[in-house]
Write a protein that holds these residues in place. Structure first.
Motif, PDB file in Angstrom:
ATOM      1  N   ALA A   1     -11.450  -4.569   1.693  1.00 31.99           N
ATOM      2  CA  ALA A   1     -10.319  -5.496   1.814  1.00 31.99           C
ATOM      3  C   ALA A   1     -10.541  -6.731   0.937  1.00 31.99           C
ATOM      4  O   ALA A   1      -9.637  -7.206   0.248  1.00 31.99           O
ATOM      5  N   TYR A   2     -11.779  -7.250   0.955  1.00 33.72           N
ATOM      6  CA  TYR A   2     -12.117  -8.421   0.131  1.00 33.72           C
ATOM      7  C   TYR A   2     -11.902  -8.110  -1.352  1.00 33.72           C
ATOM      8  O   TYR A   2     -11.250  -8.878  -2.074  1.00 33.72           O
ATOM      9  N   ALA A   3     -12.410  -6.950  -1.789  1.00 35.95           N
ATOM     10  CA  ALA A   3     -12.297  -6.582  -3.207  1.00 35.95           C
ATOM     11  C   ALA A   3     -10.824  -6.488  -3.616  1.00 35.95           C
ATOM     12  O   ALA A   3     -10.430  -6.982  -4.689  1.00 35.95           O
ATOM     13  N   GLU A   4     -10.008  -5.896  -2.720  1.00 35.86           N
ATOM     14  CA  GLU A   4      -8.572  -5.754  -3.048  1.00 35.86           C
ATOM     15  C   GLU A   4      -7.896  -7.124  -3.132  1.00 35.86           C
ATOM     16  O   GLU A   4      -7.099  -7.394  -4.027  1.00 35.86           O
ATOM     17  N   GLU A   5      -8.254  -8.015  -2.195  1.00 37.89           N
ATOM     18  CA  GLU A   5      -7.610  -9.340  -2.171  1.00 37.89           C
ATOM     19  C   GLU A   5      -8.034 -10.210  -3.347  1.00 37.89           C
ATOM     20  O   GLU A   5      -7.268 -11.034  -3.832  1.00 37.89           O
ATOM     21  N   VAL A   6      -9.304 -10.055  -3.787  1.00 36.30           N
ATOM     22  CA  VAL A   6      -9.735 -10.795  -4.975  1.00 36.30           C
ATOM     23  C   VAL A   6      -8.913 -10.306  -6.170  1.00 36.30           C
ATOM     24  O   VAL A   6      -8.399 -11.101  -6.967  1.00 36.30           O
ATOM     25  N   LYS A   7      -8.748  -8.995  -6.247  1.00 35.93           N
ATOM     26  CA  LYS A   7      -8.049  -8.423  -7.408  1.00 35.93           C
ATOM     27  C   LYS A   7      -6.576  -8.798  -7.435  1.00 35.93           C
ATOM     28  O   LYS A   7      -6.014  -9.072  -8.498  1.00 35.93           O
ATOM     29  N   ASP A   8      -5.936  -8.834  -6.250  1.00 39.52           N
ATOM     30  CA  ASP A   8      -4.492  -9.174  -6.273  1.00 39.52           C
ATOM     31  C   ASP A   8      -4.265 -10.675  -6.039  1.00 39.52           C
ATOM     32  O   ASP A   8      -3.146 -11.122  -5.812  1.00 39.52           O
ATOM     33  N   ARG A   9      -5.325 -11.456  -6.079  1.00 40.26           N
ATOM     34  CA  ARG A   9      -5.304 -12.930  -5.969  1.00 40.26           C
ATOM     35  C   ARG A   9      -4.760 -13.436  -4.623  1.00 40.26           C
ATOM     36  O   ARG A   9      -4.301 -14.555  -4.512  1.00 40.26           O
ATOM     37  N   SER A  10      -4.805 -12.608  -3.583  1.00 45.21           N
ATOM     38  CA  SER A  10      -4.383 -13.130  -2.270  1.00 45.21           C
ATOM     39  C   SER A  10      -5.552 -13.806  -1.551  1.00 45.21           C
ATOM     40  O   SER A  10      -5.373 -14.487  -0.550  1.00 45.21           O
ATOM     41  N   PHE A  11      -6.767 -13.653  -2.079  1.00 40.49           N
ATOM     42  CA  PHE A  11      -7.916 -14.443  -1.616  1.00 40.49           C
ATOM     43  C   PHE A  11      -8.486 -15.157  -2.828  1.00 40.49           C
ATOM     44  O   PHE A  11      -8.676 -14.502  -3.863  1.00 40.49           O
ATOM     45  N   PRO A  12      -8.824 -16.461  -2.716  1.00 36.88           N
ATOM     46  CA  PRO A  12      -8.594 -17.365  -1.586  1.00 36.88           C
ATOM     47  C   PRO A  12      -7.112 -17.733  -1.486  1.00 36.88           C
ATOM     48  O   PRO A  12      -6.425 -17.868  -2.498  1.00 36.88           O
ATOM     49  N   SER A  13      -6.651 -17.931  -0.247  1.00 39.39           N
ATOM     50  CA  SER A  13      -5.250 -18.325  -0.041  1.00 39.39           C
ATOM     51  C   SER A  13      -5.216 -19.791   0.351  1.00 39.39           C
ATOM     52  O   SER A  13      -6.249 -20.463   0.370  1.00 39.39           O
ATOM     53  N   GLU A  14      -4.042 -20.288   0.732  1.00 39.93           N
ATOM     54  CA  GLU A  14      -3.847 -21.698   1.084  1.00 39.93           C
ATOM     55  C   GLU A  14      -4.926 -22.204   2.052  1.00 39.93           C
ATOM     56  O   GLU A  14      -5.481 -23.289   1.910  1.00 39.93           O
ATOM     57  N   ASP A  15      -5.264 -21.374   3.060  1.00 36.96           N
ATOM     58  CA  ASP A  15      -6.236 -21.796   4.097  1.00 36.96           C
ATOM     59  C   ASP A  15      -7.621 -22.056   3.548  1.00 36.96           C
ATOM     60  O   ASP A  15      -8.404 -22.796   4.138  1.00 36.96           O
ATOM     61  N   GLN A  16      -7.973 -21.410   2.466  1.00 35.46           N
ATOM     62  CA  GLN A  16      -9.348 -21.545   1.970  1.00 35.46           C
ATOM     63  C   GLN A  16      -9.456 -22.473   0.757  1.00 35.46           C
ATOM     64  O   GLN A  16     -10.492 -22.547   0.119  1.00 35.46           O
ATOM     65  N   VAL A  17      -8.406 -23.195   0.447  1.00 37.22           N
ATOM     66  CA  VAL A  17      -8.411 -24.022  -0.768  1.00 37.22           C
ATOM     67  C   VAL A  17      -8.467 -25.496  -0.424  1.00 37.22           C
ATOM     68  O   VAL A  17      -7.801 -25.958   0.499  1.00 37.22           O
TER      69      VAL A  17
END
Ligand code: KIV
Length: 270
Positions: free
Chosen positions: A252-268
């Protein structure tokens, strides 16, 4: 300024020895501070087993595990805990040659890690060494039956006692280490009737791993019972399913890094 101190009150070696025939002794292996802190809440003793060579470091057997590695993991487990007795394995080649050699290395383990006892493999052949150590202030847990450090001699990891003619040797081993002063004894990979017989014959607690509920206590390798290994031996009950859970999280992490959904608003940081 205030400093946080943790109250350290550990189970002692005599308390473990006194559990013979009483409430079953609970034990698991641990190699790191964070898992040890969890296990510490439930286990009477934690073993920093040399199985870490295979489980954590990808070795084929425990034969290659160096003393410094045991000390490094032993320190981490002692730091992460405050209740359980911590037992550290003496790795292959650090105790068999002579009682003097065993004392030097066991003392190094105890001084540098702060653990409360050491474990070593072997029965009658190690009795003299066990006596030498215990008379000089080093509590020893013995380990007989399937002894992984001798896997090359045994021809693999083989269940012991299938042939009743071999029982006398295992019984003699258990009696020899008891008389030499061991405070407890691991029975590994042993048929149930033999484990039951030994448990009745000796005055110290037997800790079973693949040796049935007839023993005075049980130990498992933490990573085995958490489902982190691809292959599970028959004697292991898998209580967790961490392997697939870790894989799903990493995916899940790898997919979110690739589609730029991680980091999101909460982690910035704004
Ligand atoms: O090294 C280890 O984890 C052990 C247990 C299997 C008893 O010796």
């Amino acid at each position: 300024m205030s400093t946080q101190t943790k109250t350290i009150r550990r189970t002692t070696v005599p308390q473990i020895a006194a559990r013979k025939g009483g409430e079953p002794i609970v034990s698991l292996t641990s190699y790191h501070a964070h898992t040890a802190a969890i296990v510490d809440k439930y286990a009477d003793f934690i073993l920093v087993g040399d199985s870490l060579g295979m489980v954590m470091h990808g070795m084929e057997t425990t034969v290659g595990v160096p003393l410094d590695l045991m000390i490094m993991h032993g320190k981490a487990v002692v730091r992460g805990t405050r209740q359980a007795l911590i037992v550290v394995d003496m790795p292959f080649g650090t105790y068999e040659e002579s009682p003097n050699m065993a004392f030097r290395n066991a003392a190094k383990i105890m001084k540098e890690t702060g653990c409360g006892a050491v474990k070593l493999e072997g029965g009658a052949r190690m009795a003299e060494t066990i006596r030498f150590l215990t008379e000089r202030g080093i509590p020893v847990m013995a380990h007989i039956g399937l002894t992984p450090q001798s896997s090359h001699v045994m021809g693999g990891f083989k269940t012991q006692g299938r042939d009743e003619e071999t029982w006398a040797t295992h019984e003699a081993d258990a009696k020899a280490v008891t008389q030499a002063g061991a405070f407890a004894i691991v029975l590994e990979g042993m048929v149930e009737p033999l484990a039951a017989k030994i448990t009745k014959q000796i005055a110290i607690p037997t800790i079973g791993i693949g040796a049935s509920a007839e023993c005075d206590g049980q130990i498992l390798v933490l990573e085995d019972m958490l489902g982190l290994n691809e292959w599970t031996p028959k004697f292991v009950k898998v209580y967790g399913d961490l392997g697939p859970q870790i894989e799903a999280s990493v995916k899940a992490y790898a997919e979110e890094v690739k589609d730029r959904s991680f980091p999101s608003e909460d982690q910035v940081y704004r």
